[in-house]
Enzyme design. Sequence first.
Site, mmCIF file in Angstrom:
data_model
loop_
_atom_site.group_PDB
_atom_site.id
_atom_site.type_symbol
_atom_site.label_atom_id
_atom_site.label_comp_id
_atom_site.label_asym_id
_atom_site.label_seq_id
_atom_site.Cartn_x
_atom_site.Cartn_y
_atom_site.Cartn_z
ATOM 1 N N ASP A 1 0.848 -1.179 0.000
ATOM 2 C CA ASP A 1 0.000 0.000 0.000
ATOM 3 C C ASP A 1 0.889 1.237 0.000
ATOM 4 O O ASP A 1 1.840 1.329 0.779
ATOM 5 C CB ASP A 1 -0.910 -0.016 1.230
ATOM 6 N N HIS B 1 -3.784 14.195 1.267
ATOM 7 C CA HIS B 1 -4.056 13.308 2.405
ATOM 8 C C HIS B 1 -2.997 13.491 3.491
ATOM 9 O O HIS B 1 -3.320 13.653 4.671
ATOM 10 C CB HIS B 1 -4.072 11.850 1.931
ATOM 11 N N ARG C 1 3.240 28.485 -0.158
ATOM 12 C CA ARG C 1 2.841 28.354 -1.562
ATOM 13 C C ARG C 1 1.386 27.902 -1.672
ATOM 14 O O ARG C 1 0.868 27.710 -2.765
ATOM 15 C CB ARG C 1 3.712 27.314 -2.282
ATOM 16 N N GLU D 1 -10.544 4.091 4.191
ATOM 17 C CA GLU D 1 -9.746 4.925 3.286
ATOM 18 C C GLU D 1 -10.120 4.564 1.853
ATOM 19 O O GLU D 1 -10.052 3.388 1.473
ATOM 20 C CB GLU D 1 -8.236 4.738 3.493
ATOM 21 N N GLU E 1 -9.289 4.221 -1.773
ATOM 22 C CA GLU E 1 -8.081 4.094 -2.580
ATOM 23 C C GLU E 1 -8.422 3.406 -3.898
ATOM 24 O O GLU E 1 -9.520 2.870 -4.073
ATOM 25 C CB GLU E 1 -7.023 3.229 -1.865
ATOM 26 N N ASP F 1 -9.101 0.635 2.341
ATOM 27 C CA ASP F 1 -8.043 0.292 3.289
ATOM 28 C C ASP F 1 -8.547 0.597 4.699
ATOM 29 O O ASP F 1 -8.183 1.605 5.302
ATOM 30 C CB ASP F 1 -6.798 1.117 2.938
ATOM 31 N N ARG G 1 -7.687 3.592 13.684
ATOM 32 C CA ARG G 1 -6.772 4.692 14.028
ATOM 33 C C ARG G 1 -6.193 4.578 15.432
ATOM 34 O O ARG G 1 -5.046 4.967 15.659
ATOM 35 C CB ARG G 1 -7.491 6.026 13.878
ATOM 36 N N GLN H 1 -3.585 1.948 15.192
ATOM 37 C CA GLN H 1 -2.524 2.439 14.303
ATOM 38 C C GLN H 1 -1.635 3.458 15.016
ATOM 39 O O GLN H 1 -0.402 3.403 14.905
ATOM 40 C CB GLN H 1 -3.167 3.062 13.061
ATOM 41 N N LYS I 1 -4.160 -1.862 10.112
ATOM 42 C CA LYS I 1 -4.579 -2.019 8.714
ATOM 43 C C LYS I 1 -4.977 -3.457 8.375
ATOM 44 O O LYS I 1 -5.828 -3.666 7.515
ATOM 45 C CB LYS I 1 -3.427 -1.612 7.789
ATOM 46 N N THR J 1 -9.006 -5.456 4.067
ATOM 47 C CA THR J 1 -8.870 -4.533 2.945
ATOM 48 C C THR J 1 -9.863 -5.003 1.893
ATOM 49 O O THR J 1 -9.763 -6.136 1.419
ATOM 50 C CB THR J 1 -7.436 -4.578 2.370
ATOM 51 N N THR K 1 -4.722 6.722 0.173
ATOM 52 C CA THR K 1 -5.956 7.493 0.233
ATOM 53 C C THR K 1 -5.982 8.570 -0.846
ATOM 54 O O THR K 1 -5.072 9.375 -0.956
ATOM 55 C CB THR K 1 -6.067 8.135 1.633
ATOM 56 N N GLU L 1 -9.414 12.668 8.018
ATOM 57 C CA GLU L 1 -9.327 13.985 7.397
ATOM 58 C C GLU L 1 -10.670 14.708 7.428
ATOM 59 O O GLU L 1 -10.743 15.909 7.702
ATOM 60 C CB GLU L 1 -8.919 13.860 5.933
#
Lengths: 442, 442
Positions: free
Chosen positions: A139, A146, A156, A214, A216, A249, A253, A256, A268, A272, A373, A387
């Site tokens: 992954d 993300h 910027r 997530e 993906e 995914d 949290r 993790q 994780k 999946t 992600t 997020e």
Amino acid sequence: MPSLNPTHDPARRSWVASANHSEADFPIQNLPFGRFRRRDGEVRTGVAIGDRIVDLAAALAAGLLDGAARAPAEAAVGDLRGLLELGNAGASALRARLSALLLAGGPDQAAAGAAADRILVAQAEVEMILPTTVRQFSDMCVSTFHIGRLSGNDDRGQPICPPVFRTLPVGYDGRATSVVVSGTPVRRPNGLWTEQVGGTGDPRFGPEPRQDYELEMGAWLGGPDNPLGEPTRIAAAADRLFGLCLLNDWSARGIQFWENMLGPFLGKSLATTVSPWIVTMEALAPFRAAAFQRPAGDPPVPAHLLSDADQRDGGLDIALEARLRPHGAAGKQDAVICRTNFRHMYWTFAQMVTHHSSNGCSLGPGDLIGSGTCSGPALAEAACLLEANVEGPLSLPNGDTRLWLADGDTVILRGRASRDGYVPIGFGEATGRLMPAPDPAA
Amino acid sequence: MPSLNPTHDPARRSWVASANHSEADFPIQNLPFGRFRRRDGEVRTGVAIGDRIVDLAAALAAGLLDGAARAPAEAAVGDLRGLLELGNAGASALRARLSALLLAGGPDQAAAGAAADRILVAQAEVEMILPTTVRQFSDMCVSTFHIGRLSGNDDRGQPICPPVFRTLPVGYDGRATSVVVSGTPVRRPNGLWTEQVGGTGDPRFGPEPRQDYELEMGAWLGGPDNPLGEPTRIAAAADRLFGLCLLNDWSARGIQFWENMLGPFLGKSLATTVSPWIVTMEALAPFRAAAFQRPAGDPPVPAHLLSDADQRDGGLDIALEARLRPHGAAGKQDAVICRTNFRHMYWTFAQMVTHHSSNGCSLGPGDLIGSGTCSGPALAEAACLLEANVEGPLSLPNGDTRLWLADGDTVILRGRASRDGYVPIGFGEATGRLMPAPDPAA
């Protein structure tokens, strides 16, 4: 744009009527590969067309897959791995033949139509399974949006990320045996976690309190492999990609954040989820796009990850969406919790392949590479709850709110590629329902 | 200590004379399983005895493996995976029968001896291959001495580690296709790295400048698997372990330090070398030891990782050694660069299994779990160069020095379990020679 062939012709329509609806994921221009279990329990490989599947073994038996299509069809029967090993040329020959067979008004319609009862199966009547046993799952994490969401933007206006993210496609090895097909229930994991987001304090063992998803995309690799010690150069990387799928995914949290010393592991490997169909890179050719345009001030693409062709059309314009169906929701109370696009990814899949093998690591058919992600710059494009909830809980149409997923919630991922002058194609769904954790004390 | 059986009896000697030498790795008390390629190219499974191998297919054909040994022998033939799937009871029955056949002065010596030409192969005449295709490879990091070497000790004299290391066995998913058998040359990887150890500064792409080894042990898992979503409790974890091997987790420190956002990836997946023989947990039973004794002030073992049996004898007393044979060294100029012991590990393999599956991750036969670097408290017990070179380059007997490995260097791992009153058993070797990197610009 890569060269197109007759299978992309937007004028082509199929005699399978459901393939011609404007919202169809699987028009005759798509023809993705998958594997399914029939009602009698037998496992078959097939190609989606509208709401039907062409059973490749049946089409072979009916004598409809001869010439250049015969060898790849025979390789695909039983386990799609055989076709993945043959690689893209074989898949292309097989898709060309299937496109001819399924073409409305074509010279093969009569023969194929006469065999329709034998070769076509309704998708509603079968159970999709993984297209092949996953050889290895890696992954990546290649959206700067993300990575930087929680860090803000620099002067910027670009996401603040550790420098490495702009010098190579950051990734990690995942757990292949945890990859499940869309529809498989996903169990909330137990684990050690702390009350504090970020993983400070004393941990305790119990059901994950901050279960996330997530959104993906996944790339299925085709053959041949690169032997251990022999990297795949960027010029050869695109042809290693066989096709794409949607990939959830699932991310725990709390686990993790606490375990995080050597990267994601149990946070994780609970599950999946992938969509069952492999949409070929050939079918996606009309939707290729320029690679991500690096803003001024970013480091240049390293020489070993740089090719003109990849910069020109190594990107992909694929609209992606995540929906949340809250537990107990009556009827169609899905909340769209993310709308994003794959073109926001900082690195291309070809660059991921070249980077992944640059140390000599062997990649081969059946490997699955997750993109990471797929978040875009806007908050509505945040492709996970970590997020999306930065400004507070999400409000759902049924009146509920969510910081994290609740038991019984279903997450549904969808994706669709479209472009003026071409027939849009879709990916089906990657869906999973979160089930309660096992008793942690049992 | 777990219950012992006649196969452990120190009075047993074999009619295969080489098995009875005091330095033999493979006395009749060991009987490890492996897979080899004969000179005619055929792949066989076998059991090591002295400097010979019992060819299981040949022993079956000779009618020597009947009764309870027959089913496991048949399962083992072809690919050892079949025996791993059967699990420990099958392996135990097969080892018991082989021990009887190979016993000097036993009732089966005449029959076995008469078939010796057919069933015994000289190890020197075959090529060992991986015992089975690795299903999944995970690597843990469970020596506090390894983790804390560069951080020093706290006021208790204990290594300073982030708190998580004392609350769970930290690990990550590795790359199964990079696992190679002892003797396979290992190519120095190319990658992005910076001059500064630690990974600051601008990276460049080229041959890894800080190539390291790590001395570990690996655990091969047996069957059955735990289905996804169903953890293996600590009371059941020991029986998931089929046997152990030596494991060199080749580590490219420059790549590892630069890429390190989601854990080790290309810094590790260049290659992982394992010794070819699986030394069964049954053979290792006499060398079980108490689990690591936590110093006062450490957190307690979490309840889900705690069992009386595992605390009593989940550890293992295995002496481990790494040697470096410098490139171009004439004759026997090996340097012993580490002497350590597996008992320094903070967590047991059973705890690693339970932790690994605690989120529901499925573990199964053919899985390989690395222990992480087996460093002990003393500098001479530092089981990788990253630790061993903290006081400067290592001096080699041939006059060379090494901060890191040089092209052409060979790293040789050995391990041996011994205990008063028992016949010591060994693991053979995990050996690899470092070859130059491919041209990074090619």
